[in-house]
Design a protein around this motif. Structure first.
Motif, short mmCIF file in Angstrom:
data_model
loop_
_atom_site.label_atom_id
_atom_site.label_comp_id
_atom_site.label_asym_id
_atom_site.label_seq_id
_atom_site.Cartn_x
_atom_site.Cartn_y
_atom_site.Cartn_z
N ILE A 18 -10.02 -0.36 -4.44
CA ILE A 18 -9.45 -0.96 -3.24
C ILE A 18 -10.32 -2.15 -2.85
CG2 ILE A 18 -8.93 -0.58 -0.80
CD1 ILE A 18 -8.52 2.40 -1.52
N GLU B 235 0.83 -1.19 0.00
CA GLU B 235 0.00 0.00 0.00
C GLU B 235 0.87 1.25 0.00
OE1 GLU B 235 -3.28 0.40 -0.13
OE2 GLU B 235 -3.61 -1.75 -0.32
N VAL C 205 -8.11 3.20 5.36
CA VAL C 205 -8.78 2.18 4.54
C VAL C 205 -9.45 1.09 5.38
CG1 VAL C 205 -8.42 0.36 2.83
CG2 VAL C 205 -7.43 2.64 2.48
N GLY D 25 -8.93 4.06 -4.92
CA GLY D 25 -7.71 4.74 -4.51
C GLY D 25 -6.79 4.99 -5.68
N THR E 63 0.23 7.34 1.13
CA THR E 63 -0.95 8.20 0.96
C THR E 63 -1.52 7.94 -0.42
OG1 THR E 63 0.31 10.05 0.02
CG2 THR E 63 0.02 10.01 2.42
N ARG E 64 -2.79 8.26 -0.55
CA ARG E 64 -3.45 8.10 -1.85
C ARG E 64 -4.70 8.96 -1.87
NH1 ARG E 64 -5.61 2.01 -2.04
NH2 ARG E 64 -3.50 1.78 -2.80
N SER F 50 -3.00 5.68 4.20
CA SER F 50 -3.57 4.35 3.97
C SER F 50 -4.25 3.78 5.21
CB SER F 50 -2.48 3.39 3.48
OG SER F 50 -2.04 3.77 2.20
#
Length: 205
Positions: free
Chosen positions: A185, A6, A63, A170, A9-10, A60
């Protein structure tokens, strides 16, 4: 970096996705615009989504709690009947096609999703919901192509389709240079009541 790792950040958003046949129908209608306006920054068809809640760039760590909460929320909502229709633009810079169909329940679903995100302690900038599907963006020196492309979609009316799933999407931010792409995701089916929308007999209790 491993493809399964992962990013730290996204950009994250909750969305609905048209089925392939609806995307293909719209892509055929856009073929003249692809040729006439090659300088537009066209979105990939794979990235076409109807955004319900745009959360912006997030770590992340947001999530996992979203996964559980969205799974429960999707199960409590029936599917919607939606279609793609017409074209328009925001500030002559962003080209979109509009959404037709069960708009009242679409707004209710979006409000429910946004309430859920806030209940997870995730801060995001809320904007009024204007249901649309983003197709392209203009370059800074081009203020003509987007309105012309929007006018070319005026008569477009796609077929109705059923929303099968609620999607948590994402970006690939944090994976190195290159264009930003989006991927699911995770996605969750809407509740069992969706079967009645196709005229099927309801499930036995």
């Amino acid at each position: 970096m491993d493809d399964h790792t992962e990013p730290p950040t996204r950009r994250v958003f909750v969305a609905l996705a048209p089925p392939d046949e609806a995307k293909d129908e719209l892509a055929r209608a856009l073929e003249p615009a692809y040729v006439r306006y090659p300088r537009l920054r066209w979105n990939r068809i794979e990235d076409w989504h109807i955004t319900l809640a745009f959360l912006g760039e997030q770590p992340s760590t947001v999530v996992p709690p979203l996964r559980a909460a969205l799974a429960d929320r999707a199960a409590s909502h029936p599917a919607l009947r939606l279609g793609l229709r017409g074209g328009g633009h925001f500030d002559q810079r962003l080209l979109w096609t509009g959404i037709d169909g069960d708009l009242e329940r679409l707004h209710l679903l979006a409000a429910d999703v946004r309430d859920l995100v806030r209940s997870c302690g995730i801060a995001f900038r809320e904007r009024p919901l204007h249901p649309h599907l983003t197709l392209a963006r203009s370059r800074r020196d081009d203020a003509v192509s987007v309105p012309l492309a929007a006018a070319g979609l005026t008569g477009f009316t796609g077929g109705l389709w059923r929303t099968e799933r609620l999607h948590l999407v994402g970006s690939n931010i944090g994976r190195g240079p290159g264009p930003i792409h989006y991927r699911d995701i995770e996605a969750w089916r809407f509740g069992a009541a969706v079967r009645a929308l196709d005229g099927d007999a309801p499930a036995e209790p």
